[in-house]
Scaffold this active site. Sequence first.
Site, PDB file in Angstrom:
ATOM      1  N   ARG A  61      -0.377  -1.297  -5.089  1.00 37.74           N
ATOM      2  CA  ARG A  61       0.669  -0.397  -5.571  1.00 37.74           C
ATOM      3  C   ARG A  61       2.069  -0.811  -5.121  1.00 37.74           C
ATOM      4  NH1 ARG A  61      -3.794   3.508  -5.319  1.00 37.74           N
ATOM      5  NH2 ARG A  61      -3.516   3.522  -3.074  1.00 37.74           N
ATOM      6  N   GLU A  98     -10.357   3.287   8.918  1.00 39.61           N
ATOM      7  CA  GLU A  98     -11.201   4.410   9.347  1.00 39.61           C
ATOM      8  C   GLU A  98     -12.634   3.925   9.622  1.00 39.61           C
ATOM      9  OE1 GLU A  98     -10.937   7.581   6.602  1.00 39.61           O
ATOM     10  OE2 GLU A  98     -12.178   8.934   7.807  1.00 39.61           O
TER      11      GLU A  98
HETATM   12  P1  AMP Z   1      -1.752   3.954   5.595  1.00 36.90           P
HETATM   13  O1  AMP Z   1      -2.177   2.579   6.051  1.00 36.90           O
HETATM   14  O2  AMP Z   1      -2.571   5.054   6.196  1.00 36.90           O
HETATM   15  O3  AMP Z   1      -0.265   4.186   5.782  1.00 36.90           O
HETATM   16  O4  AMP Z   1      -2.092   4.036   4.055  1.00 36.90           O
HETATM   17  C1  AMP Z   1      -1.242   3.469   3.159  1.00 36.90           C
HETATM   18  C2  AMP Z   1      -1.925   3.018   1.896  1.00 36.90           C
HETATM   19  O5  AMP Z   1      -2.951   3.897   1.444  1.00 36.90           O
HETATM   20  C3  AMP Z   1      -0.870   2.962   0.843  1.00 36.90           C
HETATM   21  O6  AMP Z   1      -0.924   1.686   0.264  1.00 36.90           O
HETATM   22  C4  AMP Z   1      -1.209   4.053  -0.140  1.00 36.90           C
HETATM   23  O7  AMP Z   1      -1.252   3.508  -1.418  1.00 36.90           O
HETATM   24  C5  AMP Z   1      -2.583   4.588   0.255  1.00 36.90           C
HETATM   25  N1  AMP Z   1      -2.613   6.042   0.570  1.00 36.90           N
HETATM   26  C6  AMP Z   1      -2.961   6.604   1.744  1.00 36.90           C
HETATM   27  N2  AMP Z   1      -2.935   7.945   1.710  1.00 36.90           N
HETATM   28  C7  AMP Z   1      -2.532   8.276   0.462  1.00 36.90           C
HETATM   29  C8  AMP Z   1      -2.281   9.525  -0.218  1.00 36.90           C
HETATM   30  N3  AMP Z   1      -2.440  10.721   0.365  1.00 36.90           N
HETATM   31  N4  AMP Z   1      -1.860   9.453  -1.493  1.00 36.90           N
HETATM   32  C9  AMP Z   1      -1.696   8.267  -2.114  1.00 36.90           C
HETATM   33  N5  AMP Z   1      -1.920   7.072  -1.538  1.00 36.90           N
HETATM   34  C10 AMP Z   1      -2.344   7.066  -0.266  1.00 36.90           C
END
Ligand code: AMP
Length: 174
Positions: A61, A98
Amino acid sequence: MTQEEVKRIIRDVPDFPKKGILFKDLTTAFINPGCMHWFEQELTDAYKDKGITKVLGIESRGFVVAPIVANNMNVGFVPVRKKGKLPAEVVEQSYDKEYGTDTIEVHKDSLTADDVVMIHDDLLATGGTMAAAVELVRKFGVKKIYVSFLVELDELNGRRAFADDVEVLSLIHY
Ligand code: AMP
């Protein structure tokens, strides 16, 4: 288009990809040219005077807006990809998820120590993915790292994942 209008257009999808997650679906903004112009313009304005030499986007994305911003600033775009997708010699970084670990890669010849880098992803949740991308880019000894997101989920406090020398910008906060 205003920030509030874009915020209303981003769709909430409850319980995706699993129960309890409120997914911020950006496809409803990506399909809207007004939203895309707003994303592109806000990020270009924020970074055009920072001496950025490369824009990186995180699969997948992060690939939607980052190349447009790179093009506006007349600098190159570098894809950060999941392990095994890039064909030439890579530098890699693993990080905890996770369940288990994941690995991201960039081509070894895509960055040098002279670069000033902006790394982009669509959304900041826990920050695990972007923190790994920052560590990956640090291996090249670049001069400065900026990170940007379209959306930040404030309650998850993902900003804590970044050291003080990394400048973080999110266009929209929930
Ligand atoms: P993180 O590593 O936890 O910051 O997760 C980031 C990645 O997971 C990003 O590339 C987002 O596209 C996806 N992501 C995580 N949580 C969400 C959410 N609640 N809504 C949409 N995309 C999410």
